[in-house]
Design an enzyme around this catalytic site. Structure first.
Site, PDB file in Angstrom:
ATOM      1  N   SER A   1       0.629 -10.646  12.283  1.00 47.17           N
ATOM      2  CA  SER A   1       1.391 -10.521  10.669  1.00 47.17           C
ATOM      3  C   SER A   1       0.240  -9.653   9.931  1.00 47.17           C
ATOM      4  O   SER A   1       0.754  -9.285   8.723  1.00 47.17           O
ATOM      5  CB  SER A   1       1.028 -11.971  10.169  1.00 47.17           C
ATOM      6  OG  SER A   1      -0.006 -12.429   9.841  1.00 47.17           O
TER       7      SER A   1
ATOM      8  N   LYS B   1      -5.112 -14.096   5.835  1.00 48.83           N
ATOM      9  CA  LYS B   1      -3.978 -13.279   5.091  1.00 48.83           C
ATOM     10  C   LYS B   1      -4.292 -12.826   3.872  1.00 48.83           C
ATOM     11  O   LYS B   1      -5.433 -13.067   3.678  1.00 48.83           O
ATOM     12  CB  LYS B   1      -2.936 -14.651   4.851  1.00 48.83           C
ATOM     13  CG  LYS B   1      -2.062 -15.190   5.692  1.00 48.83           C
ATOM     14  CD  LYS B   1      -1.009 -14.469   6.214  1.00 48.83           C
ATOM     15  CE  LYS B   1      -0.218 -14.970   7.441  1.00 48.83           C
ATOM     16  NZ  LYS B   1      -0.859 -14.971   8.786  1.00 48.83           N
TER      17      LYS B   1
END
EC number: 3.4.21.88
Length: 211
Positions: A131, A168
């Site tokens: 991701s 993230k």
């Protein structure tokens, strides 16, 4: 073939540097010490030293000159004395995808050059998922984590949501916190008010093991 006076002096410089600091001098430092205009002359002399079995060079590694007479144990001991070498534990996995359950347990310890990281990390985590692909962070990479609870919007963080860990991009607005992937195939994670959320640390660089 015998060594020239300059080659013997370069070998002495390398030996003294490793004994004193735990790492070899860079090619630029060798060039400066002997008044060479560039590193090409240094590379020639290092080629001779390697051919004569005095040194070995590790391709692609900064300060990667090693003395052939040192054992692996000697090299590790010297590296641990150097301020430029970090001894970092690998503390499990971190998700670059959906959060995964925490897997914190010392796997092994690696020695790394401090130059790869800013700020200096406290530990490494192995990335699982892609991701964060567009930030150059890929599945299987080892990321350095600087342990802190302070982070600003726009920084890449290792965060804990309940009992799960993820890496993230942190986005903080007036009324919400989001953890954004850097891959359009993944959706942002919205942190809910009823979740136990904490910043575990800041991303500060990576190591890509040989595939």
């Amino acid at each position: 073939m015998s060594l020239s006076d300059i080659q013997q002096a370069i070998l002495s410089l390398i030996t003294n540097n490793i004994n004193a600091d735990g790492v070899s001098p860079s090619q630029t430092e060798i060039a400066r010490a002997f008044g060479f205009k560039g590193v090409r002359a240094v590379q020639h002399h290092l080629d001779v030293l390697e051919q004569q079995g005095m040194i070995r060079r590790i391709p692609g590694q900064a300060r990667g000159i090693r003395l052939k007479h040192l054992t692996e144990v000697d090299e590790v001991a010297l590296a641990l004395q150097s301020k430029d070498v970090l001894r970092l534990p690998v503390l499990g996995r971190v998700a670059a995808g959906q959060p995964i359950g925490a897997d914190i347990g010392e796997d092994h310890v690696v020695l790394l050059d401090r130059v790869f990281f800013s700020p200096a990390p406290d530990y490494l985590l192995r990335v699982q998922g892609d991701s964060m692909r567009d930030e150059g962070i890929f599945d299987g990479d080892l990321i350095g984590v600087h342990r802190t609870q302070d982070a600003h919007s726009g920084q890449i963080v290792v965060a804990r949501i309940d009992d799960e860990i993820t890496v993230k991009l942190l986005k903080i607005s007036k009324d919400r916190i989001r953890l954004l992937p850097r891959n359009p195939d993944f959706a942002p994670i919205e942190v809910r008010s009823d979740q136990d959320f904490a910043i575990e640390g800041l991303y500060c660089g990576l190591l890509r093991p040989n595939r």
